[in-house]
Every structure is written in structure tokens, then in C-alpha cells.
Write a protein that holds these residues in place. Structure first.
Motif, mmCIF file in Angstrom:
data_model
loop_
_atom_site.group_PDB
_atom_site.id
_atom_site.type_symbol
_atom_site.label_atom_id
_atom_site.label_comp_id
_atom_site.label_asym_id
_atom_site.label_seq_id
_atom_site.Cartn_x
_atom_site.Cartn_y
_atom_site.Cartn_z
ATOM 1 N N TRP A 34 0.831 -1.205 0.000
ATOM 2 C CA TRP A 34 0.000 0.000 0.000
ATOM 3 C C TRP A 34 0.868 1.258 0.000
ATOM 4 C CZ3 TRP A 34 -5.204 -0.518 -0.441
ATOM 5 C CH2 TRP A 34 -5.721 -1.791 -0.214
ATOM 6 N N PHE A 35 0.336 2.312 -0.603
ATOM 7 C CA PHE A 35 0.992 3.620 -0.672
ATOM 8 C C PHE A 35 0.014 4.648 -0.127
ATOM 9 C CE2 PHE A 35 1.610 7.599 -3.047
ATOM 10 C CZ PHE A 35 2.930 7.859 -2.770
ATOM 11 N N SER A 36 0.490 5.541 0.733
ATOM 12 C CA SER A 36 -0.352 6.572 1.330
ATOM 13 C C SER A 36 0.348 7.922 1.241
ATOM 14 C CB SER A 36 -0.617 6.210 2.797
ATOM 15 O OG SER A 36 -1.303 7.246 3.454
ATOM 16 N N PHE A 37 -0.456 8.975 1.015
ATOM 17 C CA PHE A 37 0.078 10.337 0.950
ATOM 18 C C PHE A 37 -0.993 11.312 1.414
ATOM 19 C CE2 PHE A 37 -1.923 9.402 -3.040
ATOM 20 C CZ PHE A 37 -2.533 10.581 -3.447
ATOM 21 N N PRO A 38 -0.607 12.514 1.892
ATOM 22 C CA PRO A 38 -1.598 13.496 2.335
ATOM 23 C C PRO A 38 -2.483 13.911 1.169
ATOM 24 C CG PRO A 38 0.609 14.135 3.025
ATOM 25 C CD PRO A 38 0.762 12.992 2.077
ATOM 26 N N CYS A 39 -3.796 13.914 1.379
ATOM 27 C CA CYS A 39 -4.738 14.285 0.322
ATOM 28 C C CYS A 39 -4.587 15.774 0.005
ATOM 29 C CB CYS A 39 -6.170 13.983 0.737
ATOM 30 S SG CYS A 39 -7.372 14.476 -0.511
ATOM 31 N N PRO A 40 -4.154 16.118 -1.201
ATOM 32 C CA PRO A 40 -3.995 17.533 -1.554
ATOM 33 C C PRO A 40 -5.304 18.312 -1.514
ATOM 34 C CG PRO A 40 -2.847 16.145 -3.137
ATOM 35 C CD PRO A 40 -3.691 15.240 -2.279
ATOM 36 N N GLY A 41 -6.430 17.642 -1.707
ATOM 37 C CA GLY A 41 -7.730 18.316 -1.704
ATOM 38 C C GLY A 41 -8.299 18.551 -0.323
ATOM 39 N N SER A 42 -7.671 18.016 0.729
ATOM 40 C CA SER A 42 -8.236 18.130 2.078
ATOM 41 C C SER A 42 -7.769 19.380 2.818
ATOM 42 C CB SER A 42 -7.892 16.891 2.902
ATOM 43 O OG SER A 42 -6.516 16.858 3.192
ATOM 44 N N ARG A 43 -6.811 20.093 2.285
ATOM 45 C CA ARG A 43 -6.293 21.283 2.979
ATOM 46 C C ARG A 43 -7.398 22.317 3.151
ATOM 47 N NH1 ARG A 43 -1.363 21.099 -0.890
ATOM 48 N NH2 ARG A 43 -0.054 19.616 0.209
#
Length: 105
Positions: A34-43
Motif C-alpha cells: 500500500w501507498f499513502s500520501f496526504p490528500c492535496p484536496g483536504s487542505r
């Protein structure tokens, strides 16, 4: 203030923000599942700090989707594009998130 500075400001001095990229699980040959990253749309939206998580091939999510990864943990590239939590659709290329402004899938 840069986006990174704003993100860092959400944490107490003794806390560290979550890693930009996280690799989880261990598949065949030590490859992450699995790969996870901060959601750019959630800021600044209803889910600040939300993270997108996608399965890396050959791992699949419940609807059968999977993403190819270039194997680079520092500057990952995923294919195809990612639709995260219904609030952001875009690409992860060479470690950068780019919105899908042209409707490319």
C-alpha cells in the motif's frame, strides 16, 4: 506561508507531521502493498490531514483497482491517476501531486 509550513504549523512543537509518503505492508520480495500520501484536496476542508491510500500492484482494493509504482520511495510515480476521497483527482509524479485539470484519467 508555504503549504508545507502551514501543514507543519498544525502540530505541536514536540510532534512531527505524518510522513509525506508512507509505504505499508510487505508483499513478495519485500515490495510494499500500500501507498499513502496526504490528500492535496483536504487542505482547509472538512477533513484536514486526510490521507489517500492506494494498493500497489499486484495488491488490489475491493473493486479490483491497483496502481503501478516506479519503485522510488523518495520520488514515487503512480499510474494511473488517483481519485482520493472524492475531493481530489490527480497524479503523483516524481514525488509531486498534480491536479487533473484536463480531465485525464
Amino acid at each position: 506561508m508555504s503549504d508545507d509550513s502551514q501543514a507543519d504549523a498544525m502540530f505541536e512543537e514536540d510532534e512531527q507531521p505524518p510522513a509525506k509518503f508512507m509505504f505499508m505492508g510487505q508483499g513478495e520480495g519485500g515490495r510494499p502493498k500500500w501507498f499513502s500520501f496526504p490528500c492535496p484536496g483536504s487542505r482547509g476542508k472538512t477533513h484536514p490531514g486526510a490521507r489517500c491510500m492506494v494498493p500497489l500492484s499486484p495488491q488490489r482494493n475491493s473493486n479490483g483497482a491497483t496502481w503501478e509504482w516506479n519503485g522510488d520511495r523518495e520520488k514515487p510515480t503512480l499510474s494511473p491517476s488517483v481519485n482520493c476521497h472524492g475531493c481530489w483527482h490527480g497524479f503523483i509524479r516524481e514525488g509531486e501531486s498534480t491536479p487533473d485539470v484536463d480531465g485525464r484519467g
